[in-house]
Design a protein around this motif. Sequence first.
Motif, PDB file in Angstrom:
ATOM      1  N   UNK A   1       0.830  -1.213   0.000  1.00  0.00           N
ATOM      2  CA  UNK A   1       0.000   0.000   0.000  1.00  0.00           C
ATOM      3  C   UNK A   1       0.863   1.261   0.000  1.00  0.00           C
ATOM      4  N   UNK A   2       1.963   1.216   0.738  1.00  0.00           N
ATOM      5  CA  UNK A   2       2.836   2.396   0.805  1.00  0.00           C
ATOM      6  C   UNK A   2       3.499   2.639  -0.551  1.00  0.00           C
ATOM      7  N   UNK A   3       3.997   1.562  -1.153  1.00  0.00           N
ATOM      8  CA  UNK A   3       4.681   1.715  -2.454  1.00  0.00           C
ATOM      9  C   UNK A   3       3.728   2.267  -3.505  1.00  0.00           C
ATOM     10  N   UNK A   4       2.469   1.802  -3.467  1.00  0.00           N
ATOM     11  CA  UNK A   4       1.502   2.219  -4.493  1.00  0.00           C
ATOM     12  C   UNK A   4       0.683   3.441  -4.054  1.00  0.00           C
ATOM     13  N   UNK A   5       1.215   4.221  -3.123  1.00  0.00           N
ATOM     14  CA  UNK A   5       0.502   5.433  -2.701  1.00  0.00           C
ATOM     15  C   UNK A   5       0.438   6.424  -3.867  1.00  0.00           C
ATOM     16  N   UNK A   6      -0.566   7.276  -3.846  1.00  0.00           N
ATOM     17  CA  UNK A   6      -0.764   8.232  -4.946  1.00  0.00           C
ATOM     18  C   UNK A   6       0.447   9.135  -5.124  1.00  0.00           C
ATOM     19  N   UNK A   7       1.073   9.519  -4.024  1.00  0.00           N
ATOM     20  CA  UNK A   7       2.213  10.441  -4.122  1.00  0.00           C
ATOM     21  C   UNK A   7       3.344   9.839  -4.948  1.00  0.00           C
ATOM     22  N   UNK A   8       3.571   8.539  -4.799  1.00  0.00           N
ATOM     23  CA  UNK A   8       4.666   7.901  -5.540  1.00  0.00           C
ATOM     24  C   UNK A   8       4.340   7.740  -7.025  1.00  0.00           C
ATOM     25  N   UNK A   9       3.053   7.741  -7.356  1.00  0.00           N
ATOM     26  CA  UNK A   9       2.670   7.566  -8.764  1.00  0.00           C
ATOM     27  C   UNK A   9       2.921   6.164  -9.283  1.00  0.00           C
ATOM     28  N   UNK A  10       3.024   5.219  -8.380  1.00  0.00           N
ATOM     29  CA  UNK A  10       3.297   3.823  -8.756  1.00  0.00           C
ATOM     30  C   UNK A  10       2.022   3.008  -8.532  1.00  0.00           C
ATOM     31  N   UNK A  11       1.681   2.191  -9.508  1.00  0.00           N
ATOM     32  CA  UNK A  11       0.509   1.323  -9.371  1.00  0.00           C
ATOM     33  C   UNK A  11       0.945  -0.127  -9.579  1.00  0.00           C
ATOM     34  N   UNK A  12      -0.020  -1.046  -9.503  1.00  0.00           N
ATOM     35  CA  UNK A  12       0.289  -2.439  -9.812  1.00  0.00           C
ATOM     36  C   UNK A  12       0.293  -2.624 -11.325  1.00  0.00           C
ATOM     37  N   UNK A  13       1.161  -3.484 -11.795  1.00  0.00           N
ATOM     38  CA  UNK A  13       1.191  -3.797 -13.220  1.00  0.00           C
ATOM     39  C   UNK A  13      -0.064  -4.571 -13.611  1.00  0.00           C
ATOM     40  N   UNK A  14      -0.451  -4.386 -14.845  1.00  0.00           N
ATOM     41  CA  UNK A  14      -1.630  -5.116 -15.317  1.00  0.00           C
ATOM     42  C   UNK A  14      -1.318  -5.960 -16.549  1.00  0.00           C
ATOM     43  N   UNK A  15      -0.042  -5.913 -16.996  1.00  0.00           N
ATOM     44  CA  UNK A  15       0.306  -6.636 -18.222  1.00  0.00           C
ATOM     45  C   UNK A  15       0.797  -8.054 -17.907  1.00  0.00           C
ATOM     46  N   UNK A  16      -0.057  -8.813 -17.248  1.00  0.00           N
ATOM     47  CA  UNK A  16       0.303 -10.193 -16.926  1.00  0.00           C
ATOM     48  C   UNK A  16      -0.824 -11.101 -17.388  1.00  0.00           C
ATOM     49  N   UNK A  17      -0.651 -12.398 -17.179  1.00  0.00           N
ATOM     50  CA  UNK A  17      -1.631 -13.342 -17.709  1.00  0.00           C
ATOM     51  C   UNK A  17      -2.966 -13.200 -16.982  1.00  0.00           C
ATOM     52  N   UNK A  18      -3.951 -13.871 -17.544  1.00  0.00           N
ATOM     53  CA  UNK A  18      -5.310 -13.730 -17.041  1.00  0.00           C
ATOM     54  C   UNK A  18      -5.403 -14.037 -15.541  1.00  0.00           C
ATOM     55  N   UNK A  19      -6.226 -13.252 -14.858  1.00  0.00           N
ATOM     56  CA  UNK A  19      -6.459 -13.548 -13.437  1.00  0.00           C
ATOM     57  C   UNK A  19      -7.883 -14.078 -13.225  1.00  0.00           C
ATOM     58  N   UNK A  20      -8.462 -14.598 -14.317  1.00  0.00           N
ATOM     59  CA  UNK A  20      -9.797 -15.197 -14.210  1.00  0.00           C
ATOM     60  C   UNK A  20      -9.828 -16.496 -15.012  1.00  0.00           C
ATOM     61  N   UNK A  21     -10.574 -17.462 -14.502  1.00  0.00           N
ATOM     62  CA  UNK A  21     -10.613 -18.796 -15.108  1.00  0.00           C
ATOM     63  C   UNK A  21     -11.083 -18.750 -16.558  1.00  0.00           C
ATOM     64  N   UNK A  22     -12.159 -18.000 -16.788  1.00  0.00           N
ATOM     65  CA  UNK A  22     -12.775 -18.057 -18.118  1.00  0.00           C
ATOM     66  C   UNK A  22     -12.075 -17.203 -19.167  1.00  0.00           C
ATOM     67  N   UNK A  23     -11.043 -16.437 -18.762  1.00  0.00           N
ATOM     68  CA  UNK A  23     -10.325 -15.637 -19.767  1.00  0.00           C
ATOM     69  C   UNK A  23      -8.892 -16.124 -19.967  1.00  0.00           C
ATOM     70  N   UNK A  24      -8.595 -17.271 -19.406  1.00  0.00           N
ATOM     71  CA  UNK A  24      -7.234 -17.802 -19.549  1.00  0.00           C
ATOM     72  C   UNK A  24      -6.939 -18.082 -21.022  1.00  0.00           C
ATOM     73  N   UNK A  25      -5.712 -17.731 -21.429  1.00  0.00           N
ATOM     74  CA  UNK A  25      -5.316 -17.913 -22.840  1.00  0.00           C
ATOM     75  C   UNK A  25      -4.704 -19.298 -23.018  1.00  0.00           C
ATOM     76  N   UNK A  26      -5.061 -19.937 -24.134  1.00  0.00           N
ATOM     77  CA  UNK A  26      -4.547 -21.273 -24.408  1.00  0.00           C
ATOM     78  C   UNK A  26      -3.049 -21.215 -24.710  1.00  0.00           C
ATOM     79  N   UNK A  27      -2.268 -22.010 -24.008  1.00  0.00           N
ATOM     80  CA  UNK A  27      -0.824 -22.046 -24.254  1.00  0.00           C
ATOM     81  C   UNK A  27      -0.521 -22.977 -25.430  1.00  0.00           C
TER      82      UNK A  27
END
Lengths: 300, 157
Positions: free
Chosen positions: A222-248
Amino acid sequence: MKNLIRSSCLVGLLCTSALVATSQVPILESYPSATPTIYLDFDGQTVSGTSWNVSGPIYCGASGLSTAQMTEVFNRVSEDYRPFTVNITTDSTKYWSAPANKRMRVVITVTSDWYGSAGGVAFVNSFTWGDNTPCFVFSALLGYNTKNISEASSHEAGHTLGLRHQSVYNSSCVKTSEYNSGIGTGEISWAPIMGVGYSRNLTTWYNGPNSISCSTIQKDLDVITSAANGITYRSDFSSNAFNTAVNETFSNDQFTANSILVKNTYQNYFKITVPSLKLFQLSAVPFNVGSGNAGATLDL
Amino acid sequence: MRNLSIAVLSACCLFCALCSFAQTNRSSTKVPINEPDYNKPKLFADLPDQLEFNPVNLSNLFMLKVGQSVDVPISSDFNFSGQVVSKSDDPKSVSVVIRSTNRVGARLVFTKITDADNTIKYIGRIISLQHGDSYEIISVNNQYYLKKKGLYDLISE
């Protein structure tokens, strides 16, 4: 003619000396599209006009690390900050092109006499100050050990993002150690990055009591991703839901997939269709820099 | 004989080069880990927790040269006397560092930052590593204050 040959030999040797004495810094970036930047500065730096300056400029020598060692430190620190939209880099131009109040220079240097004996030192929250105040990691005092230097680099950069130490208290709420040194031995030994993890293989961000009091729980993420730091969590990773998983895709009966487990509450999904009924083996390996999952930030 | 001297000199140069590059990856080195000293003496015990001040009045500090002595009238209660020890002249971030002579151990760092939209803000702090208290410049609704902080609220190893 003889003198010319001698002079040439000497000049050649001196040039070789100069080249050997300074290792080439590899130009690396962990997440080029991110704006917030943490610059690992291995090649020395003169620091002026900052809160570190007690009696004039501080002339910091280079790190004393080889190119391979610098690369390992970069990989270890990058892995610690992998979940976040922050670019870990060894390229000074990336530091200078980042907004002044969204960047930090981590000076990894042999020079520590101006400060004293410590693994490193930082100003808390200085990532957003915008005045080029760096933090420091003292490579010689850390024995030129890549694991130690990496731990200190992530730790000091963490202070600049606003993190305090993860501390240890007894049942009466009396602080027994400023630094939580974790538990365990060997490959699965663990410690918080903001505690002290020099002797533990696995180090992570943590939710725990910080140096203020036993009831002040610091959630590092929470501290690292505080608004002042301008840092958020990455979103460019594989699916985080069962029904949207990409076939390998299989190639020679094998497939490889990489992803980022961004948060302790997140899940990654991969979809596979086994080509035939055979023995199936699945290996899940955390990012690491060597045997025994060295440098891993994930316990699998 | 001359050739021998040159050969020895050359060997020495090569040895020096290799020595300057070499370092030992000493995994057994005892890493310095310091428990903070929360009992350090206070340097500003006679001053309030918060001091109102006007940074514009201190703008002339940026014109000073390293080595110059100066009296900085921070507030009616607090005059900071000292000598300029360091400066930074980045066009977007101008800083001056003044080492105190009347609060020995302390240095005042005063920085003027010009943002991309030409907004000007001031930051800084008065800090002494030998003491447990410090001041940090804060801004609330465009009014600047020096707010007292513990040393370890500002600095950490």
